[in-house]
Motif scaffolding. Structure first.
Motif, PDB file in Angstrom:
ATOM      1  N   THR A   4       8.537  11.530   3.686  1.00  0.00           N
ATOM      2  CA  THR A   4       9.452  12.435   4.381  1.00  0.00           C
ATOM      3  C   THR A   4      10.085  11.666   5.535  1.00  0.00           C
ATOM      4  N   PHE A   5      11.375  11.429   5.450  1.00  0.00           N
ATOM      5  CA  PHE A   5      12.096  10.708   6.489  1.00  0.00           C
ATOM      6  C   PHE A   5      12.961  11.699   7.267  1.00  0.00           C
ATOM      7  N   PHE A   6      13.329  11.328   8.477  1.00  0.00           N
ATOM      8  CA  PHE A   6      14.060  12.228   9.353  1.00  0.00           C
ATOM      9  C   PHE A   6      15.375  11.574   9.782  1.00  0.00           C
ATOM     10  N   GLN A   7      16.457  12.348   9.700  1.00  0.00           N
ATOM     11  CA  GLN A   7      17.779  11.831  10.042  1.00  0.00           C
ATOM     12  C   GLN A   7      18.236  12.372  11.384  1.00  0.00           C
TER      13      GLN A   7
ATOM     14  N   THR B  97      12.288  12.014   0.746  1.00  0.00           N
ATOM     15  CA  THR B  97      12.995  13.239   1.104  1.00  0.00           C
ATOM     16  C   THR B  97      13.496  13.083   2.533  1.00  0.00           C
ATOM     17  N   VAL B  98      14.775  13.262   2.741  1.00  0.00           N
ATOM     18  CA  VAL B  98      15.363  13.095   4.074  1.00  0.00           C
ATOM     19  C   VAL B  98      15.701  14.471   4.631  1.00  0.00           C
ATOM     20  N   VAL B  99      15.169  14.775   5.808  1.00  0.00           N
ATOM     21  CA  VAL B  99      15.439  16.057   6.463  1.00  0.00           C
ATOM     22  C   VAL B  99      16.014  15.777   7.845  1.00  0.00           C
TER      23      VAL B  99
ATOM     24  N   GLN C  31       5.950   7.162  16.432  1.00  0.00           N
ATOM     25  CA  GLN C  31       6.865   6.033  16.473  1.00  0.00           C
ATOM     26  C   GLN C  31       7.938   6.268  15.424  1.00  0.00           C
ATOM     27  N   ALA C  32       9.168   5.857  15.721  1.00  0.00           N
ATOM     28  CA  ALA C  32      10.275   6.021  14.771  1.00  0.00           C
ATOM     29  C   ALA C  32      10.872   4.653  14.452  1.00  0.00           C
ATOM     30  N   MET C  33      10.991   4.355  13.157  1.00  0.00           N
ATOM     31  CA  MET C  33      11.566   3.090  12.721  1.00  0.00           C
ATOM     32  C   MET C  33      12.772   3.371  11.829  1.00  0.00           C
ATOM     33  N   ALA C  34      13.927   2.829  12.192  1.00  0.00           N
ATOM     34  CA  ALA C  34      15.138   3.020  11.394  1.00  0.00           C
ATOM     35  C   ALA C  34      14.977   2.325  10.045  1.00  0.00           C
ATOM     36  N   VAL C  35      15.318   3.033   8.972  1.00  0.00           N
ATOM     37  CA  VAL C  35      15.142   2.495   7.622  1.00  0.00           C
ATOM     38  C   VAL C  35      16.350   2.841   6.768  1.00  0.00           C
ATOM     39  N   ASP C  36      16.439   2.167   5.636  1.00  0.00           N
ATOM     40  CA  ASP C  36      17.423   2.489   4.601  1.00  0.00           C
ATOM     41  C   ASP C  36      16.679   3.186   3.472  1.00  0.00           C
ATOM     42  N   PRO C  37      16.819   4.508   3.323  1.00  0.00           N
ATOM     43  CA  PRO C  37      16.038   5.227   2.303  1.00  0.00           C
ATOM     44  C   PRO C  37      16.314   4.751   0.885  1.00  0.00           C
ATOM     45  N   ALA C  38      17.453   4.071   0.671  1.00  0.00           N
ATOM     46  CA  ALA C  38      17.753   3.579  -0.675  1.00  0.00           C
ATOM     47  C   ALA C  38      16.785   2.490  -1.120  1.00  0.00           C
ATOM     48  N   GLN C  39      16.031   1.921  -0.189  1.00  0.00           N
ATOM     49  CA  GLN C  39      15.063   0.883  -0.542  1.00  0.00           C
ATOM     50  C   GLN C  39      13.808   1.463  -1.182  1.00  0.00           C
ATOM     51  N   TRP C  40      13.655   2.784  -1.135  1.00  0.00           N
ATOM     52  CA  TRP C  40      12.499   3.438  -1.747  1.00  0.00           C
ATOM     53  C   TRP C  40      12.953   4.142  -3.023  1.00  0.00           C
ATOM     54  N   THR C  41      12.310   3.830  -4.100  1.00  0.00           N
ATOM     55  CA  THR C  41      12.619   4.493  -5.369  1.00  0.00           C
ATOM     56  C   THR C  41      11.314   4.789  -6.109  1.00  0.00           C
ATOM     57  N   ASP C  42      11.385   5.846  -6.910  1.00  0.00           N
ATOM     58  CA  ASP C  42      10.264   6.185  -7.818  1.00  0.00           C
ATOM     59  C   ASP C  42       8.891   6.189  -7.126  1.00  0.00           C
ATOM     60  N   PRO C  43       8.632   7.134  -6.252  1.00  0.00           N
ATOM     61  CA  PRO C  43       9.509   8.259  -5.907  1.00  0.00           C
ATOM     62  C   PRO C  43      10.432   7.918  -4.731  1.00  0.00           C
ATOM     63  N   SER C  44      11.517   8.631  -4.668  1.00  0.00           N
ATOM     64  CA  SER C  44      12.461   8.469  -3.577  1.00  0.00           C
ATOM     65  C   SER C  44      12.047   9.350  -2.402  1.00  0.00           C
TER      66      SER C  44
END
Length: 277
Positions: free
Chosen positions: A254-257, A217-219, A202-215
């Motif tokens: 690990t997020f995917f763009q 990785t977008v591939v 399943q794929a859910m669109a997200v804003d990676p900036a909402q995750w910090t410490d640790p951030s």
């Protein structure tokens, strides 16, 4: 070891042990249960459904035990408390003989589970909304039997939540998950990591900036997989040949763009009986 001795050695509680009274020895009867001996047939499945969980959790939720008709046993693999953990849930696989499967099903038969499900409701009609349902499914002799109980095993020490039917189901679940003991160690092989033919995701669109410490990785999501993440909010299937390299080292962060959109994936190996997308 005859049937009475084999089960009596396992059953430490009276609810299941009572079923032995009417059972003869193996020498007196030779019950054999029929099922399709093929890879996608599920003979026995024990899992948990529902409850208050994070998005995507139910999609990747593994059964605690799955026995397929072609003689394989699947159980969850080892996990750690490290965060972020692996994106792919670990799954172990081992072989089991026809005799071993017969012993597992016989235990269910002696527990009275090869028939209509009794009332597994909590006393007084209570329900623990944020607790999952334990679901036991057995398919033999051309019939499928499902037993579903909310919050099974969460009974209080004072006896709240305990009924004869719930106690019986819990005792079966506890016993049968020790496959080597119930089926006989000589009837099962060694555990090894399951190598799937395909993955479900399943794929859910997200804003990676909402995750910090640790951030995170977008591939980049590679072209040519045959899967469009924008169309995979509910479910998509990816062959292992294309997914192995993508997911082997991926973590929960690990997020995917794809294009201008970043997606968080819920991914799990497809098991026998899983509905494919």
């Amino acid at each position: 070891m005859n049937r009475r001795t084999f089960l009596a050695a396992l059953l430490a509680t009276p609810a299941l042990a009572a079923a032995l009274a009417a059972c003869g020895d193996d020498s007196e009867e030779s019950t054999s249960y029929s099922f399709p001996e093929v890879a996608d047939a599920v003979v026995l499945r024990i899992g948990y459904e529902g409850g208050f969980v994070a998005p995507g959790t139910n999609f990747v939720n593994l059964p605690t035990l799955l026995v397929s008709g072609d003689g394989r046993v699947f159980t969850p693999g080892a996990t750690t408390l490290e965060y972020p953990g692996a994106l792919l849930p670990a799954i172990n696989e081992r072989s089991i003989t026809k005799e071993g499967i017969d012993r597992l099903v016989r235990l269910a038969d002696d527990a009275g589970l090869l028939g209509s499900a009794p009332d597994y409701s909590l006393p007084e009609g209570d329900m623990i909304a944020d607790a999952s349902d334990t679901v036991v499914t057995i398919t033999v002799n051309g019939s499928t039997y499902e037993h579903r109980a909310n919050a099974l095993g969460l009974e209080h020490p004072d006896g709240f939540g305990s009924t004869p039917a719930r106690d019986n189901l819990q005792q079966f679940v506890t016993l049968v998950t020790d496959v080597a003991k119930v089926a006989g160690a000589e009837n099962v092989g060694d555990d090894h990591t399951f190598a799937p033919d395909q993955y479900r995701l399943q794929a859910m669109a997200v804003d990676p900036a909402q995750w910090t410490d640790p951030s995170p990785t977008v591939v980049d999501w590679p072209a040519g997989t045959g899967v469009v993440l924008a169309d995979s909010a509910q479910c998509a299937t990816l062959p292992a040949g294309k997914g192995d390299s993508l997911f082997a080292d991926a973590t929960q962060l690990t997020f995917f763009q794809e294009g201008d959109v970043v997606y968080q994936l819920s991914v799990v190996a497809a098991l026998p009986g899983d509905a494919l997308c």
